[in-house]
Design a protein around this motif. Sequence first.
Motif, PDB file in Angstrom:
ATOM      1  N   PHE A   1       9.899  -6.303  11.241  1.00  0.00           N
ATOM      2  CA  PHE A   1      10.845  -5.808  10.242  1.00  0.00           C
ATOM      3  C   PHE A   1      10.427  -6.286   8.855  1.00  0.00           C
ATOM      4  N   PHE A   2      10.081  -7.573   8.753  1.00  0.00           N
ATOM      5  CA  PHE A   2       9.613  -8.114   7.477  1.00  0.00           C
ATOM      6  C   PHE A   2       8.263  -7.518   7.087  1.00  0.00           C
ATOM      7  N   LEU A   3       7.404  -7.289   8.070  1.00  0.00           N
ATOM      8  CA  LEU A   3       6.087  -6.709   7.785  1.00  0.00           C
ATOM      9  C   LEU A   3       6.208  -5.289   7.240  1.00  0.00           C
ATOM     10  N   SER A   4       7.113  -4.491   7.801  1.00  0.00           N
ATOM     11  CA  SER A   4       7.293  -3.124   7.308  1.00  0.00           C
ATOM     12  C   SER A   4       7.865  -3.132   5.890  1.00  0.00           C
ATOM     13  N   ASN A   5       8.744  -4.084   5.596  1.00  0.00           N
ATOM     14  CA  ASN A   5       9.257  -4.227   4.231  1.00  0.00           C
ATOM     15  C   ASN A   5       8.151  -4.648   3.272  1.00  0.00           C
ATOM     16  N   LEU A   6       7.274  -5.535   3.729  1.00  0.00           N
ATOM     17  CA  LEU A   6       6.141  -5.961   2.902  1.00  0.00           C
ATOM     18  C   LEU A   6       5.219  -4.781   2.605  1.00  0.00           C
ATOM     19  N   SER A   7       5.008  -3.931   3.594  1.00  0.00           N
ATOM     20  CA  SER A   7       4.165  -2.748   3.394  1.00  0.00           C
ATOM     21  C   SER A   7       4.788  -1.794   2.389  1.00  0.00           C
ATOM     22  N   LEU A   8       6.109  -1.619   2.461  1.00  0.00           N
ATOM     23  CA  LEU A   8       6.809  -0.762   1.503  1.00  0.00           C
ATOM     24  C   LEU A   8       6.674  -1.304   0.087  1.00  0.00           C
ATOM     25  N   VAL A   9       6.847  -2.616  -0.072  1.00  0.00           N
ATOM     26  CA  VAL A   9       6.717  -3.232  -1.394  1.00  0.00           C
ATOM     27  C   VAL A   9       5.296  -3.102  -1.919  1.00  0.00           C
ATOM     28  N   ASP A  10       4.307  -3.243  -1.043  1.00  0.00           N
ATOM     29  CA  ASP A  10       2.908  -3.127  -1.468  1.00  0.00           C
ATOM     30  C   ASP A  10       2.599  -1.723  -1.984  1.00  0.00           C
ATOM     31  N   ILE A  11       3.182  -0.703  -1.345  1.00  0.00           N
ATOM     32  CA  ILE A  11       2.990   0.670  -1.832  1.00  0.00           C
ATOM     33  C   ILE A  11       3.585   0.821  -3.231  1.00  0.00           C
ATOM     34  N   CYS A  12       4.802   0.305  -3.413  1.00  0.00           N
ATOM     35  CA  CYS A  12       5.466   0.384  -4.723  1.00  0.00           C
ATOM     36  C   CYS A  12       4.727  -0.444  -5.765  1.00  0.00           C
ATOM     37  N   PHE A  13       4.238  -1.613  -5.344  1.00  0.00           N
ATOM     38  CA  PHE A  13       3.524  -2.521  -6.247  1.00  0.00           C
ATOM     39  C   PHE A  13       2.304  -1.836  -6.849  1.00  0.00           C
ATOM     40  N   THR A  14       1.483  -1.242  -6.000  1.00  0.00           N
ATOM     41  CA  THR A  14       0.277  -0.564  -6.470  1.00  0.00           C
ATOM     42  C   THR A  14       0.606   0.706  -7.253  1.00  0.00           C
TER      43      THR A  14
END
Length: 322
Positions: free
Chosen positions: A61-74
């Motif tokens: 669950f935390f990993l999928s949230n991290l992936s979402l943030v990474d997409i937004c970050f870039t």
Amino acid sequence: MGPGNDTGSSEFLLLGLSEEPALQPLIFGLFLSMYLITVLGNLLIILAVSSDSHLHTPMYFFLSNLSLVDICFTSTTVPKMLVNIQTQSKTITYAGCITQMYFLTLCGGWDNFLLTVMAYDRYVAICHPLHYTVIMNPRLCGLLVLMSWIISVLNSLLHSLMISRLSFPEELKIPHFFCEIKQMIKLACSDTFLNDIVMYFTTGLLAGGPLAGILYSYSKIVSCICRMSSVQGKYKAFSTCASHLSVVSLFYCTVLAVYLSSAPTRTSQSSAITSVMYTVVTPMLNPFIYSLRNKDIKMALNNFLRMAGRKGTIVLGLKKCP
């Protein structure tokens, strides 16, 4: 120029990583490739976790949230850079610059807190395995993500308001490929003492605090692993943390190198190149780090791609039917 109506309607120049015309196609192709890999890789992680019921656990669950943030970050920085290269224009509006800083700080802070939450999750899983499902319940997991987001929003809002009170020259040239807080403070015409205090204080508090939490969690994890009698148990416990440690090391080393370095020892170009590491390279590498070292993610990705392939075949077969 003051922060009034004139500044609000003015345009700044993002000089990018290089002003050499011959290098622009190479930079465009490189960053476009990294951006597409980042979006696709992190999107696959999100889809794999959401599609596999076995991965509906706090860790993923935390990993999928991290992936979402990474997409937004870039997505906060790279698309604007690509558009500027393609249109051969280096301009960004004052409002666009403030907006970019806001979302960059928001995503960076959220990324930071998620890494800390993931370290706590590993601490509970390894040091308190019998109470893991009780402690890391869905309500706590959701609350941790929500609190991380709220703190990041407030922090980015504070920095944006602090930057908006500064005055800038009429023709401001930013030696960077995005509007970065430290560069904007450095280029301002007005007194930046308060901005410097706020920047270093929040960096120390919101980066140093979570980093201390990560180090404390891993000190407990290492202590717990050393007390294990089984070699296989030690290897399994360490392997669950290896991916997270790799991402944490890459993220913090580059961020702290940019924000805690002294101005006389670093050029603007070297700072911009270092920023590429945590804004572009780290989000791109995260899916590879987690998927290559995680059998569950590999299996979920294979199942998802196989399922998508079957659905695509069925759709094509239906289209061919009269």
